[in-house]
Design a protein around this motif. Structure first.
Motif, mmCIF file in Angstrom:
data_model
loop_
_atom_site.group_PDB
_atom_site.id
_atom_site.type_symbol
_atom_site.label_atom_id
_atom_site.label_comp_id
_atom_site.label_asym_id
_atom_site.label_seq_id
_atom_site.Cartn_x
_atom_site.Cartn_y
_atom_site.Cartn_z
ATOM 1 N N SER A 63 0.837 -1.194 0.000
ATOM 2 C CA SER A 63 0.000 0.000 0.000
ATOM 3 C C SER A 63 0.875 1.249 0.000
ATOM 4 O O SER A 63 2.030 1.216 0.442
ATOM 5 C CB SER A 63 -0.905 0.005 1.232
ATOM 6 N N PRO A 64 0.353 2.389 -0.474
ATOM 7 C CA PRO A 64 1.111 3.649 -0.416
ATOM 8 C C PRO A 64 1.515 4.028 1.003
ATOM 9 O O PRO A 64 2.497 4.743 1.192
ATOM 10 C CB PRO A 64 0.140 4.666 -1.023
ATOM 11 N N ASN A 65 0.749 3.539 1.998
ATOM 12 C CA ASN A 65 1.107 3.848 3.385
ATOM 13 C C ASN A 65 2.505 3.349 3.727
ATOM 14 O O ASN A 65 3.213 3.939 4.548
ATOM 15 C CB ASN A 65 0.095 3.224 4.349
ATOM 16 N N THR A 66 2.898 2.235 3.114
ATOM 17 C CA THR A 66 4.231 1.690 3.371
ATOM 18 C C THR A 66 5.303 2.681 2.941
ATOM 19 O O THR A 66 6.276 2.932 3.663
ATOM 20 C CB THR A 66 4.405 0.359 2.625
ATOM 21 N N LEU A 67 5.134 3.260 1.754
ATOM 22 C CA LEU A 67 6.085 4.258 1.264
ATOM 23 C C LEU A 67 6.059 5.503 2.145
ATOM 24 O O LEU A 67 7.109 6.072 2.472
ATOM 25 C CB LEU A 67 5.761 4.612 -0.186
ATOM 26 N N GLN A 68 4.886 5.924 2.551
ATOM 27 C CA GLN A 68 4.775 7.120 3.391
ATOM 28 C C GLN A 68 5.482 6.931 4.726
ATOM 29 O O GLN A 68 6.105 7.861 5.249
ATOM 30 C CB GLN A 68 3.300 7.465 3.590
ATOM 31 N N ARG A 69 5.402 5.708 5.285
ATOM 32 C CA ARG A 69 6.113 5.442 6.540
ATOM 33 C C ARG A 69 7.619 5.517 6.338
ATOM 34 O O ARG A 69 8.352 6.016 7.192
ATOM 35 C CB ARG A 69 5.706 4.075 7.100
ATOM 36 N N CYS A 70 8.093 5.011 5.200
ATOM 37 C CA CYS A 70 9.526 5.090 4.905
ATOM 38 C C CYS A 70 9.976 6.545 4.796
ATOM 39 O O CYS A 70 11.039 6.922 5.314
ATOM 40 C CB CYS A 70 9.841 4.339 3.610
ATOM 41 N N ILE A 71 9.189 7.369 4.112
ATOM 42 C CA ILE A 71 9.533 8.787 3.977
ATOM 43 C C ILE A 71 9.581 9.451 5.348
ATOM 44 O O ILE A 71 10.489 10.243 5.649
ATOM 45 C CB ILE A 71 8.518 9.505 3.058
ATOM 46 N N ALA A 72 8.612 9.122 6.211
ATOM 47 C CA ALA A 72 8.589 9.703 7.556
ATOM 48 C C ALA A 72 9.817 9.276 8.354
ATOM 49 O O ALA A 72 10.424 10.085 9.076
ATOM 50 C CB ALA A 72 7.309 9.288 8.277
ATOM 51 N N GLN A 73 10.222 7.999 8.233
ATOM 52 C CA GLN A 73 11.414 7.520 8.931
ATOM 53 C C GLN A 73 12.663 8.247 8.431
ATOM 54 O O GLN A 73 13.546 8.619 9.219
ATOM 55 C CB GLN A 73 11.559 6.009 8.728
ATOM 56 N N LEU A 74 12.746 8.436 7.121
ATOM 57 C CA LEU A 74 13.908 9.112 6.549
ATOM 58 C C LEU A 74 13.978 10.566 7.002
ATOM 59 O O LEU A 74 15.054 11.071 7.356
ATOM 60 C CB LEU A 74 13.855 9.030 5.023
ATOM 61 N N ARG A 75 12.851 11.249 6.981
ATOM 62 C CA ARG A 75 12.852 12.646 7.414
ATOM 63 C C ARG A 75 13.285 12.779 8.872
ATOM 64 O O ARG A 75 14.028 13.693 9.237
ATOM 65 C CB ARG A 75 11.463 13.251 7.205
ATOM 66 N N LYS A 76 12.833 11.860 9.700
ATOM 67 C CA LYS A 76 13.223 11.902 11.108
ATOM 68 C C LYS A 76 14.722 11.680 11.254
ATOM 69 O O LYS A 76 15.398 12.382 12.020
ATOM 70 C CB LYS A 76 12.445 10.847 11.893
ATOM 71 N N ALA A 77 15.267 10.701 10.523
ATOM 72 C CA ALA A 77 16.695 10.399 10.618
ATOM 73 C C ALA A 77 17.550 11.534 10.071
ATOM 74 O O ALA A 77 18.659 11.781 10.552
ATOM 75 C CB ALA A 77 17.005 9.102 9.876
ATOM 76 N N LEU A 78 17.034 12.241 9.060
ATOM 77 C CA LEU A 78 17.783 13.326 8.430
ATOM 78 C C LEU A 78 17.508 14.681 9.071
ATOM 79 O O LEU A 78 17.996 15.712 8.590
ATOM 80 C CB LEU A 78 17.441 13.388 6.933
ATOM 81 N N GLY A 79 16.707 14.683 10.131
ATOM 82 C CA GLY A 79 16.395 15.936 10.799
ATOM 83 C C GLY A 79 15.587 16.876 9.931
ATOM 84 O O GLY A 79 15.669 18.105 10.074
ATOM 85 N N ASP A 80 14.809 16.307 9.030
ATOM 86 C CA ASP A 80 14.046 17.103 8.072
ATOM 87 C C ASP A 80 12.650 17.366 8.618
ATOM 88 O O ASP A 80 11.958 16.436 9.055
ATOM 89 C CB ASP A 80 13.959 16.350 6.741
ATOM 90 N N ASP A 81 12.242 18.606 8.601
ATOM 91 C CA ASP A 81 10.908 18.980 9.068
ATOM 92 C C ASP A 81 9.890 18.656 7.984
ATOM 93 O O ASP A 81 10.049 19.042 6.822
ATOM 94 C CB ASP A 81 10.874 20.475 9.392
ATOM 95 N N GLY A 82 8.826 17.947 8.362
ATOM 96 C CA GLY A 82 7.804 17.601 7.388
ATOM 97 C C GLY A 82 7.128 18.812 6.778
ATOM 98 O O GLY A 82 6.554 18.734 5.690
ATOM 99 N N LYS A 83 7.203 19.962 7.472
ATOM 100 C CA LYS A 83 6.600 21.183 6.932
ATOM 101 C C LYS A 83 7.587 21.927 6.028
ATOM 102 O O LYS A 83 7.246 22.369 4.939
ATOM 103 C CB LYS A 83 6.137 22.079 8.079
ATOM 104 N N GLU A 84 8.826 22.089 6.509
ATOM 105 C CA GLU A 84 9.820 22.827 5.728
ATOM 106 C C GLU A 84 10.316 22.014 4.532
ATOM 107 O O GLU A 84 10.540 22.545 3.449
ATOM 108 C CB GLU A 84 10.996 23.220 6.628
ATOM 109 N N GLN A 85 10.561 20.709 4.764
ATOM 110 C CA GLN A 85 10.967 19.786 3.699
ATOM 111 C C GLN A 85 12.214 20.283 2.963
ATOM 112 O O GLN A 85 12.221 20.461 1.748
ATOM 113 C CB GLN A 85 9.818 19.558 2.716
ATOM 114 N N HIS A 86 13.302 20.490 3.723
ATOM 115 C CA HIS A 86 14.546 20.955 3.121
ATOM 116 C C HIS A 86 15.254 19.848 2.342
ATOM 117 O O HIS A 86 15.999 20.135 1.404
ATOM 118 C CB HIS A 86 15.489 21.490 4.207
ATOM 119 N N ILE A 87 15.054 18.590 2.752
ATOM 120 C CA ILE A 87 15.798 17.486 2.134
ATOM 121 C C ILE A 87 14.896 16.660 1.224
ATOM 122 O O ILE A 87 15.180 16.508 0.036
ATOM 123 C CB ILE A 87 16.448 16.606 3.223
ATOM 124 N N ILE A 88 13.829 16.108 1.770
ATOM 125 C CA ILE A 88 12.883 15.336 0.961
ATOM 126 C C ILE A 88 11.608 16.160 0.816
ATOM 127 O O ILE A 88 10.962 16.500 1.808
ATOM 128 C CB ILE A 88 12.571 13.971 1.602
#
Length: 702
Positions: A63-88
């Motif tokens: 499901s697309p939810n699987t990909l969304q969870r991966c993106i959330a994990q990556l943003r957390k590890a990279l210190g990326d804010d889900g609102k600012e989205q400097h990296i992803i």
């Protein structure tokens, strides 16, 4: 493919599943890093969800939810804010892009999309048609198969050995998520509750808990912490049965006593209850209770050498034999009240595994050898669970889920999860399943050998957020060998005190047990999946051809190429010396042995199932009486001709075999789970930090 690269200031190491920044190491799931790598290879480009799903999960329905969870994990590890989205960056209704600079390990300059571009053209998302979905209930449990056969009017679905069954997962959610270890999850017969074990800080003790699925309300069912085994519901859902283990007050033939317990489920939902003891075994072991009907419970019982399947009557307090094997041993079993069948997995002729289907009275319906695919090691044990699939069972090897037909055919089931998951249990509606997910976390500690105190046992030699164990000093060298799951899979690592490096590259799902150095420190001998493997320090390896599964590897005499081991011969656990050159087996003892080693002068020392220490003699073995109360599950080791161990009171002791001197050195912390190695300066200990396991529910798509 390049295994390391930089994203801005973040160093990505695919070989270890890690992202590092300013010496802070974060371990991620391999699939999450695969998503990041695809984005990195197409830096600055917008990749659609379908492109990413097809590239990271080829030929798998997720499901697309699987990909969304991966993106959330990556943003957390990279210190990326889900609102600012400097990296992803998320592009609404279009996909994702990596906006940060990428530098590959083999290059000094930044990459461009033209330099690192793989062709990943959009593929049509595979939509299963009616012929690919087989529903066994109104909830529509969907099982995808690459090929199937229709046999007679029964129309049972059997998978081709080369096909990969696929489950469509609509939702993935944890049902328990505390800091404690939670395992042994099952559904109540009405499907409204899950019941599970929740462990305390004491490693082996747990309470039984229930959780109502719709309200998420939890209930502690037992009033005291105990060593409770797997539990099962009675057919009416009113009573739980399980085996409880305790130390025998006056042990005669075994150190532990086994009790069959029952618990009134309705009363326990109101307030924690004291379980009722209905059967006590002081001279045999029992495990895996399964209700056959409201009065009879099936149990595995071991009196001497082999397990047998018995039926116990609660009303009459009597037992009858259901099934036993004369050449081999029973590994595990399951019972389906719906189908009226027992499924028994046993080790049989030629050290092969067999599946026997039985009626509840023990009459054999069928017997077939289990045909392992190449992805499963030859001696890996199977623990079957009845599934909603017609004429098929399900089992887990740790990371991979498989189906097992009644004819012994094994086929993989692809699940969109990266962490180890096991113990699959299906909901009564067939619309969902429970699995146990999580990791252990243990570290290697060093304690000074002389003038040791508890406070001094605080030097951490190896630390990660995964399991580290079996640390060994290199003979005549400076290296430390140890087992670690820091790369996502348990492997053998070497450390020179500075930067550890991974030595082995065992396949995913490999179970790694004991490891031993050669006398000259140039090789290691490892027990992987009950098979012995020699490893050189350059990472090359050689599998030792043996005819028997090695349950435990105690000691390696590399000069004579022999190994003290616990092996299964015709299903019976046997203490033997293996000749690694000729594969010959020399039986040493006919008694149960739990650990063994040879000291510097060649003396054979071992412990039995009562934790008593014995020293092999020319005529008969001698009981080491000063150590009569010093044995425990924390094992023992030796340096020279001196033994070192930890007793049940957490006291570290030493005993000189020549002089007979015995000394209590110090008291260690309760979370020290075993002694690993000793040299002339230090003692290596394994400290358990956490044992994070949780019950997870997979909802299956209609």
């Amino acid at each position: 493919m390049t295994q390391q690269y930089w994203i801005g200031e973040f160093y990505v190491d695919l070989s270890r599943n890690q992202i590092t920044v300013e010496e802070e190491i974060k371990t991620l799931a391999p699939k999450a890093l695969s998503v990041l790598t695809v984005l990195a290879k197409h830096q600055g480009q917008v990749l659609s969800q379908d492109m990413l799903l097809d590239h990271v999960w080829p030929d798998t329905i997720v499901s697309p939810n699987t990909l969304q969870r991966c993106i959330a994990q990556l943003r957390k590890a990279l210190g990326d804010d889900g609102k600012e989205q400097h990296i992803i960056k998320t592009h609404a209704k279009k996909g994702y892009s990596l906006e940060c600079e990428v530098r590959w390990q083999a290059q000094s300059q930044s990459t461009t999309p033209e330099q690192h571009t793989e062709s990943i053209q959009p593929k049509p998302r595979h939509t299963p048609g009616p012929a690919q979905i087989r529903s066994r209930s109104q909830f529509g449990f969907a099982l995808f198969a690459a090929a199937f056969f229709i046999v007679g009017l029964a129309a049972s679905v059997l998978f081709e050995p080369s096909s990969s069954a696929q489950l469509t997962i609509s939702e993935f959610r944890p049902l328990t998520a505390t800091d404690n270890r939670e395992v042994a999850g099952i559904y109540s017969p009405d499907g409204e509750y899950i019941v599970f074990h929740r462990y305390s800080t004491e490693v082996c003790r747990n309470n039984i808990w229930a959780k109502r699925i719709d309200t998420q309300q939890e209930f502690r069912l037992t009033d005291n912490l105990d060593i409770n085994g797997q539990h099962q519901f009675s057919p009416d859902g009113k009573t739980l049965a399980f085996v409880q283990t305790s130390n025998c007050i006056q042990p005669l033939t075994q150190k532990l006593c086994y009790h069959l317990m029952t618990l009134d489920f309705d009363k326990a939902l109101q307030s924690p209850q004291t379980p009722t003891r209905v059967l006590e075994c002081k001279n045999s072991q029992i495990r895996e209770p399964q209700w056959l009907d409201s009065d009879h419970i099936a149990l595995l019982q071991k009196n001497h050498e082999r397990w047998k399947l018995i039926r116990y009557s609660l009303q009459d307090n009597t037992s009858t034999l259901l099934y036993e094997v004369s050449d081999g041993d029973i590994i595990s079993y399951d019972y389906s009240r719906k189908d009226g069948l027992l499924a028994v997995v046993r080790l049989g002729e030629g050290s092969h595994y067999y599946l026997d289907m039985l009626k509840p009275d023990g009459e054999q319906v069928s017997s077939h050898r289990i045909h392992y695919p190449n992805t499963i090691a030859r001696f890996k044990s199977i623990y079957p669970n009845f599934s909603p699939y017609e004429n098929q069972l399900a089992f887990s090897t740790g990371r991979q889920l498989y189906t097992l037909t009644y004819q012994g055919q094994v086929n993989p089931v692809t699940l969109p999860v990266d962490e180890p998951m096991g113990s699959p249990v299906f909901h009564p509606s067939d619309s969902r399943m429970l699995v146990i997910k999580g990791q252990y976390d243990s570290d290697i500690y060093a304690m000074p050998l002389h003038q040791a105190t508890q406070a001094q046992a605080r030097q951490i030699l190896e630390r990660s957020n995964r399991e580290e164990s079996n640390a060994l000093f290199q003979p005549g060298g400076e290296l430390l060998a140890f087992n670690s799951a820091r790369s996502g899979q348990m492997q053998i690592w070497l450390s020179d005190g500075q930067v550890p490096r991974q030595l082995s590259n065992f396949p995913m799902d490999t179970s790694l047990y004991e490891t031993h150095w050669s006398a000259d420190g140039t090789q290691l001998l490892a027990n992987t999946d009950k098979t012995l493997v020699r490893l050189n320090l350059d990472g090359s390896q050689h599998t030792v051809p043996l005819d028997y599964p090695v349950v435990q590897l105690f000691h390696w005499d590399s000069r004579n190429q022999t190994a003290l081991s616990l092996i299964r011969v015709n299903g019976i656990l046997t203490f033997a010396e293996l000749n690694l050159n000729t594969a010959d087996v020399r039986i040493l003892k006919d008694r149960d042995v739990t650990w063994a080693l040879k000291t510097a002068d060649g003396s054979l020392v071992y412990t039995d199932h009562m934790d008593r220490f014995w020293r092999s003699g020319p005529v008969e073995d001698q009981l080491i009486e000063p150590l009569l109360t010093q044995g425990s599950e924390r094992l023992f080791t030796a340096f020279g001709n001196t033994l070192y161990g930890i007793n049940e009171d957490a006291q570290l002791w030493s005993y000189d075999l020549h002089s007979g001197d015995f000394e209590i050195i110090t008291t260690v912390a309760d979370d020290i789970i075993r002694i690993s190695a000793v040299n002339d300066a230090q003692i290596l200990l394994i400290k358990q930090l956490t044992s994070r396991k949780e019950v997870v529910e997979l909802l299956l798509a209609d």
